[in-house]
Write an enzyme that holds these catalytic residues in place. Structure first.
Site, short mmCIF file in Angstrom:
data_model
loop_
_atom_site.label_atom_id
_atom_site.label_comp_id
_atom_site.label_asym_id
_atom_site.label_seq_id
_atom_site.Cartn_x
_atom_site.Cartn_y
_atom_site.Cartn_z
N HIS A 1 9.62 0.42 1.91
CA HIS A 1 8.41 1.31 2.34
C HIS A 1 7.69 0.66 3.49
O HIS A 1 7.50 -0.45 3.58
CB HIS A 1 7.51 1.41 1.45
CG HIS A 1 7.96 2.69 0.12
ND1 HIS A 1 7.89 3.76 0.14
CD2 HIS A 1 8.50 2.28 -0.86
CE1 HIS A 1 8.30 4.37 -0.89
NE2 HIS A 1 8.98 3.45 -1.63
N GLU B 1 10.68 10.66 3.50
CA GLU B 1 11.61 9.86 2.56
C GLU B 1 12.63 9.48 3.07
O GLU B 1 13.55 10.21 3.83
CB GLU B 1 11.83 10.52 1.27
CG GLU B 1 10.57 10.36 0.44
CD GLU B 1 11.02 10.67 -0.99
OE1 GLU B 1 11.93 10.19 -1.40
OE2 GLU B 1 10.06 11.29 -1.79
N CYS C 1 5.85 11.47 -3.30
CA CYS C 1 6.64 10.30 -3.30
C CYS C 1 5.87 9.26 -4.27
O CYS C 1 4.96 8.58 -3.88
CB CYS C 1 6.95 9.56 -1.99
SG CYS C 1 8.00 8.18 -1.89
N GLY D 1 6.38 5.81 -3.06
CA GLY D 1 5.58 5.84 -1.68
C GLY D 1 3.91 5.76 -2.12
O GLY D 1 3.15 4.80 -1.08
N1 LIG Z 1 13.79 8.27 -1.03
C1 LIG Z 1 13.60 7.16 -1.75
C2 LIG Z 1 13.89 7.49 -3.25
C3 LIG Z 1 13.18 8.62 -3.90
C4 LIG Z 1 11.85 7.85 -4.03
C5 LIG Z 1 10.66 9.14 -4.25
N2 LIG Z 1 11.16 10.48 -4.66
C6 LIG Z 1 9.69 8.63 -5.17
O1 LIG Z 1 9.08 9.51 -6.09
O2 LIG Z 1 9.63 7.23 -5.28
C7 LIG Z 1 14.45 6.12 -1.34
O3 LIG Z 1 15.61 6.36 -0.40
O4 LIG Z 1 14.32 4.97 -1.63
#
Ligand SMILES: N[C@H](CCC[C@H](N)C(=O)O)C(=O)O
Length: 276
Positions: free
Chosen positions: A161, A210, A219, A222
């Site tokens: 992140h 994302e 997220c 996030g």
């Molecule tokens: N797109 C993120 C995975 C999903 C994370 C998100 N949907 C959450 O709730 O943490 C990645 O590529 O690391």
């Protein structure tokens, strides 16, 4: 063969959830992309897979695939839906579930009010752990994006992140810089790009572009990364209420190597089946 699945969401971050404990399917990035398509497929931000653990200390293995077919290390909103799924499907009687993920072990707890609390493990800040190209670890880093000089915080919640402070979430920066940050060369595994507006010491508003899915309504990792970054900056204090477009998550972190706790809802939408 027909594969059963459940459509779920965590604050609008939506998922296809499949049980590969009692079913079998051969997954591929191509198949995940077909399924994730919101016109020609089922449509989701991520596919969540429930498998038997390979670590005897764990109750389940949890695998996560983005809409673009990439397999990733962690998904916070998905973790809450995972808990709701395995309990509703009677795959476990436990109320505290230990789950193996590529980003490290997490512990899911179902609260009496129906919300799910997740021990997301400790955040990591070493550039090599993100991964992020930097000379040395710092609280924040200058980063040039599209000719703009940003100041970003880099945090791993198992997945990468970068968090940027903004004064206004609706000034077009998320749309303009989100995709560029996701692909920024200093993040060799790409990155989830969070844009955080601080409301007060216990409240932020957050939007996340994302990795592998584009901007989502929420997220979970996030929200954890943003709260941790703000606490490390000395701008926030635990607990932090993170207001996302799809709703609010509560994040708690005592600092240092302490784990991050995330609490929020998990919603089942419908049951389906698809021919594989
Ligand atoms: N797109 C993120 C995975 C999903 C994370 C998100 N949907 C959450 O709730 O943490 C990645 O590529 O690391």
């Amino acid at each position: 063969m027909l594969l059963k699945f459940t459509k779920m969401h965590g604050l609008g971050n939506d998922f296809m959830v499949i049980d590969l404990v009692s079913q079998h399917a051969q997954l591929s990035p191509k198949l995940v992309r077909q399924w994730s398509d919101r016109h020609f497929g089922i449509g989701f931000d991520q596919l969540l897979v429930v498998e038997p653990p390979t670590d005897p200390e764990m109750d389940f293995r949890y695998r996560i695939f983005n809409a673009d077919g990439s397999e990733v290390e962690q998904c916070g909103n998905g973790a809450r839906c995972f808990a709701r799924f395995v309990i509703d499907k009677r795959l476990t009687q436990k109320q505290e579930i230990r789950v193996q993920t590529a980003g490290g072990p997490i512990v899911l707890k179902v609260r009496r009010d129906g919300q799910i609390s997740v021990d997301m493990g400790a955040p990591r800040f070493q550039p090599a752990d993100i991964p992020f190209q930097a000379e040395a670890e710092a609280i924040s880093y200058p980063l040039e994006v599209a000719g703009r000089q940003l100041e970003v915080m880099a945090v791993s919640m198992g997945n990468p992140h970068c968090v940027t402070l903004v004064d206004d979430l609706d000034n077009g920066l998320v749309e303009q810089l989100g995709p560029l940050l996701e692909q920024h060369p200093r993040f060799p595994k790409r990155v989830n790009a969070g844009f955080m507006q601080i409301i007060d010491a216990h409240t932020v508003a957050l939007r996340v572009h994302e990795r592998g899915a584009g901007e989502t309504l929420a997220c979970g990792t996030g929200a954890c990364a943003a709260a941790v970054a703000g606490i490390r900056l000395g701008r926030l204090q635990s607990p932090v209420h993170v207001r996302l477009p799809g709703g609010t998550l509560q994040i708690e972190w005592a600092g240092g190597n302490a784990p991050v706790f995330m609490t929020g809802p998990a919603t089942r939408v419908f049951e389906g089946q698809i021919r594989v």
